[in-house]
Motif scaffolding. Structure first.
Motif, PDB file in Angstrom:
ATOM      1  N   LEU A  59       0.843  -1.182   0.000  1.00 56.31           N
ATOM      2  CA  LEU A  59       0.000   0.000   0.000  1.00 56.31           C
ATOM      3  C   LEU A  59       0.888   1.245   0.000  1.00 56.31           C
ATOM      4  CD1 LEU A  59      -2.578  -0.944   2.804  1.00 56.31           C
ATOM      5  CD2 LEU A  59      -2.978  -1.024   0.345  1.00 56.31           C
ATOM      6  N   PRO A  60       0.437   2.321  -0.619  1.00 46.87           N
ATOM      7  CA  PRO A  60       1.169   3.598  -0.502  1.00 46.87           C
ATOM      8  C   PRO A  60       0.884   4.192   0.869  1.00 46.87           C
ATOM      9  CG  PRO A  60      -0.804   3.896  -1.824  1.00 46.87           C
ATOM     10  CD  PRO A  60      -0.729   2.436  -1.517  1.00 46.87           C
ATOM     11  N   ILE A  61       1.512   3.605   1.876  1.00 49.51           N
ATOM     12  CA  ILE A  61       1.074   3.855   3.247  1.00 49.51           C
ATOM     13  C   ILE A  61       1.262   5.308   3.681  1.00 49.51           C
ATOM     14  CG2 ILE A  61       3.284   3.210   4.290  1.00 49.51           C
ATOM     15  CD1 ILE A  61      -0.303   2.413   5.542  1.00 49.51           C
ATOM     16  N   LYS A  62       2.333   5.984   3.250  1.00 49.76           N
ATOM     17  CA  LYS A  62       2.523   7.384   3.644  1.00 49.76           C
ATOM     18  C   LYS A  62       1.436   8.272   3.045  1.00 49.76           C
ATOM     19  CE  LYS A  62       7.503   7.180   4.483  1.00 49.76           C
ATOM     20  NZ  LYS A  62       7.326   7.410   5.953  1.00 49.76           N
ATOM     21  N   TRP A  63       1.074   8.007   1.783  1.00 42.55           N
ATOM     22  CA  TRP A  63      -0.011   8.769   1.156  1.00 42.55           C
ATOM     23  C   TRP A  63      -1.324   8.490   1.871  1.00 42.55           C
ATOM     24  CZ3 TRP A  63      -4.719   7.758  -0.999  1.00 42.55           C
ATOM     25  CH2 TRP A  63      -5.299   8.787  -1.749  1.00 42.55           C
ATOM     26  N   ILE A  64      -1.586   7.218   2.195  1.00 46.50           N
ATOM     27  CA  ILE A  64      -2.817   6.851   2.884  1.00 46.50           C
ATOM     28  C   ILE A  64      -2.911   7.552   4.234  1.00 46.50           C
ATOM     29  CG2 ILE A  64      -3.894   4.924   4.113  1.00 46.50           C
ATOM     30  CD1 ILE A  64      -3.244   3.154   1.749  1.00 46.50           C
ATOM     31  N   ALA A  65      -1.788   7.524   4.987  1.00 45.72           N
ATOM     32  CA  ALA A  65      -1.793   8.110   6.326  1.00 45.72           C
ATOM     33  C   ALA A  65      -2.047   9.607   6.306  1.00 45.72           C
ATOM     34  CB  ALA A  65      -0.461   7.806   7.013  1.00 45.72           C
ATOM     35  N   SER A  66      -1.609  10.258   5.265  1.00 42.99           N
ATOM     36  CA  SER A  66      -1.773  11.705   5.195  1.00 42.99           C
ATOM     37  C   SER A  66      -3.051  12.143   4.498  1.00 42.99           C
ATOM     38  CB  SER A  66      -0.578  12.325   4.464  1.00 42.99           C
ATOM     39  OG  SER A  66      -0.520  11.840   3.124  1.00 42.99           O
ATOM     40  N   SER A  67      -3.735  11.220   3.804  1.00 48.73           N
ATOM     41  CA  SER A  67      -4.878  11.613   2.970  1.00 48.73           C
ATOM     42  C   SER A  67      -6.218  11.065   3.447  1.00 48.73           C
ATOM     43  CB  SER A  67      -4.654  11.173   1.518  1.00 48.73           C
ATOM     44  OG  SER A  67      -3.477  11.734   0.991  1.00 48.73           O
ATOM     45  N   LEU A  68      -6.231   9.835   3.943  1.00 46.55           N
ATOM     46  CA  LEU A  68      -7.498   9.188   4.261  1.00 46.55           C
ATOM     47  C   LEU A  68      -7.952   9.485   5.684  1.00 46.55           C
ATOM     48  CD1 LEU A  68      -7.136   5.626   2.686  1.00 46.55           C
ATOM     49  CD2 LEU A  68      -8.032   7.705   1.658  1.00 46.55           C
ATOM     50  N   SER A  69      -9.286   9.465   5.861  1.00 46.60           N
ATOM     51  CA  SER A  69      -9.852   9.565   7.203  1.00 46.60           C
ATOM     52  C   SER A  69     -10.313   8.202   7.713  1.00 46.60           C
ATOM     53  CB  SER A  69     -11.037  10.537   7.206  1.00 46.60           C
ATOM     54  OG  SER A  69     -12.051  10.094   6.335  1.00 46.60           O
ATOM     55  N   LYS A  70     -10.482   7.232   6.788  1.00 45.17           N
ATOM     56  CA  LYS A  70     -10.910   5.903   7.200  1.00 45.17           C
ATOM     57  C   LYS A  70     -10.334   4.856   6.259  1.00 45.17           C
ATOM     58  CE  LYS A  70     -14.945   3.096   8.387  1.00 45.17           C
ATOM     59  NZ  LYS A  70     -16.428   3.043   8.511  1.00 45.17           N
ATOM     60  N   LEU A  71      -9.730   3.814   6.842  1.00 41.73           N
ATOM     61  CA  LEU A  71      -9.184   2.694   6.078  1.00 41.73           C
ATOM     62  C   LEU A  71      -9.701   1.398   6.673  1.00 41.73           C
ATOM     63  CD1 LEU A  71      -7.188   1.411   4.018  1.00 41.73           C
ATOM     64  CD2 LEU A  71      -5.452   1.522   5.838  1.00 41.73           C
ATOM     65  N   SER A  72     -10.276   0.527   5.820  1.00 37.70           N
ATOM     66  CA  SER A  72     -10.768  -0.784   6.256  1.00 37.70           C
ATOM     67  C   SER A  72     -10.206  -1.847   5.321  1.00 37.70           C
ATOM     68  CB  SER A  72     -12.303  -0.829   6.229  1.00 37.70           C
ATOM     69  OG  SER A  72     -12.860   0.159   7.078  1.00 37.70           O
ATOM     70  N   ILE A  73      -9.570  -2.859   5.895  1.00 39.34           N
ATOM     71  CA  ILE A  73      -8.971  -3.936   5.099  1.00 39.34           C
ATOM     72  C   ILE A  73      -9.399  -5.271   5.710  1.00 39.34           C
ATOM     73  CG2 ILE A  73      -6.836  -4.997   4.283  1.00 39.34           C
ATOM     74  CD1 ILE A  73      -5.526  -2.282   4.430  1.00 39.34           C
ATOM     75  N   TYR A  74      -9.951  -6.144   4.873  1.00 44.87           N
ATOM     76  CA  TYR A  74     -10.416  -7.446   5.329  1.00 44.87           C
ATOM     77  C   TYR A  74      -9.855  -8.542   4.429  1.00 44.87           C
ATOM     78  CZ  TYR A  74     -14.042  -4.459   7.435  1.00 44.87           C
ATOM     79  OH  TYR A  74     -14.717  -3.463   8.107  1.00 44.87           O
ATOM     80  N   ARG A  75      -9.386  -9.588   5.039  1.00 47.44           N
ATOM     81  CA  ARG A  75      -8.971 -10.804   4.328  1.00 47.44           C
ATOM     82  C   ARG A  75      -8.050 -10.521   3.131  1.00 47.44           C
ATOM     83  NH1 ARG A  75     -14.256 -11.926   5.881  1.00 47.44           N
ATOM     84  NH2 ARG A  75     -15.144 -11.382   3.861  1.00 47.44           N
ATOM     85  N   CYS A  76      -6.988  -9.808   3.416  1.00 46.02           N
ATOM     86  CA  CYS A  76      -5.894  -9.582   2.460  1.00 46.02           C
ATOM     87  C   CYS A  76      -4.631 -10.141   3.124  1.00 46.02           C
ATOM     88  CB  CYS A  76      -5.741  -8.099   2.131  1.00 46.02           C
ATOM     89  SG  CYS A  76      -7.181  -7.373   1.302  1.00 46.02           S
ATOM     90  N   PRO A  77      -4.374 -11.427   2.976  1.00 43.62           N
ATOM     91  CA  PRO A  77      -3.359 -12.124   3.796  1.00 43.62           C
ATOM     92  C   PRO A  77      -1.946 -11.563   3.661  1.00 43.62           C
ATOM     93  CG  PRO A  77      -4.114 -13.511   1.969  1.00 43.62           C
ATOM     94  CD  PRO A  77      -5.040 -12.357   2.032  1.00 43.62           C
ATOM     95  N   LEU A  78      -1.571 -11.044   2.487  1.00 44.68           N
ATOM     96  CA  LEU A  78      -0.213 -10.541   2.312  1.00 44.68           C
ATOM     97  C   LEU A  78       0.010  -9.216   3.048  1.00 44.68           C
ATOM     98  CD1 LEU A  78       0.435 -11.375  -1.463  1.00 44.68           C
ATOM     99  CD2 LEU A  78       0.961 -12.737   0.575  1.00 44.68           C
ATOM    100  N   LEU A  79      -1.075  -8.527   3.356  1.00 47.83           N
ATOM    101  CA  LEU A  79      -0.950  -7.259   4.082  1.00 47.83           C
ATOM    102  C   LEU A  79      -1.009  -7.448   5.599  1.00 47.83           C
ATOM    103  CD1 LEU A  79      -3.219  -4.819   2.023  1.00 47.83           C
ATOM    104  CD2 LEU A  79      -0.728  -5.026   1.973  1.00 47.83           C
ATOM    105  N   LYS A  80      -1.488  -8.578   6.016  1.00 49.44           N
ATOM    106  CA  LYS A  80      -1.703  -8.777   7.452  1.00 49.44           C
ATOM    107  C   LYS A  80      -0.441  -8.560   8.291  1.00 49.44           C
ATOM    108  CE  LYS A  80      -3.991 -11.880  10.702  1.00 49.44           C
ATOM    109  NZ  LYS A  80      -4.732 -13.138  10.872  1.00 49.44           N
TER     110      LYS A  80
END
Length: 438
Positions: free
Chosen positions: A394-415
């Motif tokens: 995931l583009p985690i730095k962009w997500i952390a600075s841009s999103l107000s809500k993140l939901s991730i379900y059953r994505c085993p490689l990200l766990k």
């Protein structure tokens, strides 16, 4: 309770009591297999009764208390021997005569019910639900008895196979006709706002519409045809929901009503595959579009697959493999996008999404491997990803600075990357926004 065959005078207690159940508001009988008769005192013994329910009493024949002046809800279910049209019951109005506040009538699985005097029912009735009464036929209106004030909020007929005369259906704001197999034509009554016609397999002749109808919502499931000239006959229609109609190939001449705001199609394969003929771009009020397909769509020779109006704000697409980025980008008002089972998901994201998008849901996309940071719109504030087994970053730095809500379900490689207090991504997201990662 299983051995009870009669409710005798002992049920009421002391014989001297004029109103033995003076304060009782709710009375329910259920699963009394041998009960045959209810002895009624005829003294107005239930003056405060609001709810009466009789369920699964297969041998009950007669009869019921009269003068239920406070009754508002009546349910009779799975009483196959109960003949509600005998002289002591519905036809003579003796049973309903004292029901001055009755609002809800529910009758289910009563095979002895063959007629219902709609024209003489109390005007206080708001909801009638009749289910699995295969012999029921609606009586023709009696103009001398017809209660002109009767207009139902809701009428549901389910599994009433003997109903074949649609002109006898009473007026109701919400009308639901389901599994009435002998119904071949249908006249939409005046005043109906919402109509559901579900799995009436022999309904082949297009629906007739009363002059001046103000119907705003139409749902059709498991039928073979659509109403003719909808644009002309249903000018107020705002919501059209079609499901499980594999035999319907195209919309009737004239297309959709101009005021349509919500369009949903589930498992209408031939209809979706002919989407170029929908001409949805002509609908300036269309706000929501939902398409659940089977993946059988093919590229249309001679140009873009289809066109959509830029007024669409919410789009849900499932298993439509020819959805293009060019089409998405044309939706300049799109705020919410829900895409599922799309094999082209990776290329769609890489080519970019509408700049107006604020909410993105991605479900069941095994081909998704990454989210391209540079192509995600800056307007995006909510992101949900579910069941994407190959998504590995995931583009985690962009997500952390841009999103107000993140939901991730059953994505085993990200766990492991999102693991509490240990994952590589955890420090970036733990304090930034509301998140849910399962």
């Amino acid at each position: 309770m299983h051995s009870i065959t009669e409710l005798t005078e002992d049920f009421y207690g002391s014989p001297s009591s004029e109103k033995p159940f003076n304060s009782l508001e709710k009375l329910k009988f259920a699963k009394i297999p041998e009960w045959k008769q209810w002895h009624v005192l005829g003294k107005g013994e239930f003056p405060a009764l609001h709810d009466l329910s009789i369920d699964d009493c297969p041998k009950l024949v007669e009869k019921f208390p009269e003068n239920l002046c406070s009754l508002t809800n009546l349910l009779i279910s799975r009483c196959p021997e109960l003949n509600l049209e005998t002289p002591i019951q519905l036809s003579s109005l003796k049973w309903f005569h004292g029901m001055k506040q009755i609002e809800v009538l529910v009758i289910s699985d009563c095979i002895s019910l063959t007629s219902l005097p709609i024209s003489t029912l109390p005007s206080t009735l708001k909801r009638i639900r009749i289910r699995h009464c295969q012999k029921l036929q609606l009586e023709a209106p009696d103009s001398s008895k017809m209660n002109s004030n009767m207009f139902l909020e809701e009428l549901r007929l389910d599994g009433c196979d003997s109903i074949s005369s649609p002109e006898l259906v009473p007026r109701a704001r919400y009308l639901r006709i389901e599994r009435c197999q002998n119904l071949t034509r249908f006249l939409i009554p005046n005043g109906t706002k919402t109509l559901d016609i579900l799995f009436c397999e022999n309904l082949e002749i297009p629906l007739s519409v009363s002059c001046g109808t103000q119907m705003t919502s139409l749902r059709i499931s498991g039928c073979k045809k659509l109403p003719e000239r909808m644009q002309e006959r249903l000018p107020s229609l705002k919501e059209l929901r079609l499901s499980l109609c594999p035999q319907i190939e195209s919309f009737p001449d004239g297309g959709f009503p101009f005021n349509l705001q919500i369009l949903l199609m589930i498992d209408c394969e031939k209809l979706v595959n002919g989407r170029k003929e929908w001409h949805l771009q002509r609908l300036p009020s269309l706000r929501e579009l939902y398409i659940f397909h089977d993946g059988s769509d093919k590229e249309i020779v001679g140009g873009e697959n289809w066109e959509l109006p830029c007024s669409i704000q919410r789009l849900v697409i499932v298993n439509l493999k020819t959805l293009s980025s060019q089409l998405l980008k044309s939706l300049t008002s799109l705020e919410s996008l829900d895409i599922r089972k799309l094999p082209q998901i990776q290329s769609l994201l890489e080519q970019g999404l509408p700049s107006s998008l604020s909410k993105l849901d991605i479900y069941y996309c095994p081909n998704l491997q990454s989210l391209p940071e540079s192509r995600l719109p800056s307007s995006l504030s909510e992101l949900t990803i579910r069941d994407c087994p190959d998504l590995q970053s995931l583009p985690i730095k962009w997500i952390a600075s841009s999103l107000s809500k993140l939901s991730i379900y059953r994505c085993p490689l990200l766990k492991p990357l999102l693991e509490f207090d240990k994952g590589e991504y955890w420090p970036e997201i733990v304090h930034e926004y509301d998140h849910e990662c399962l």
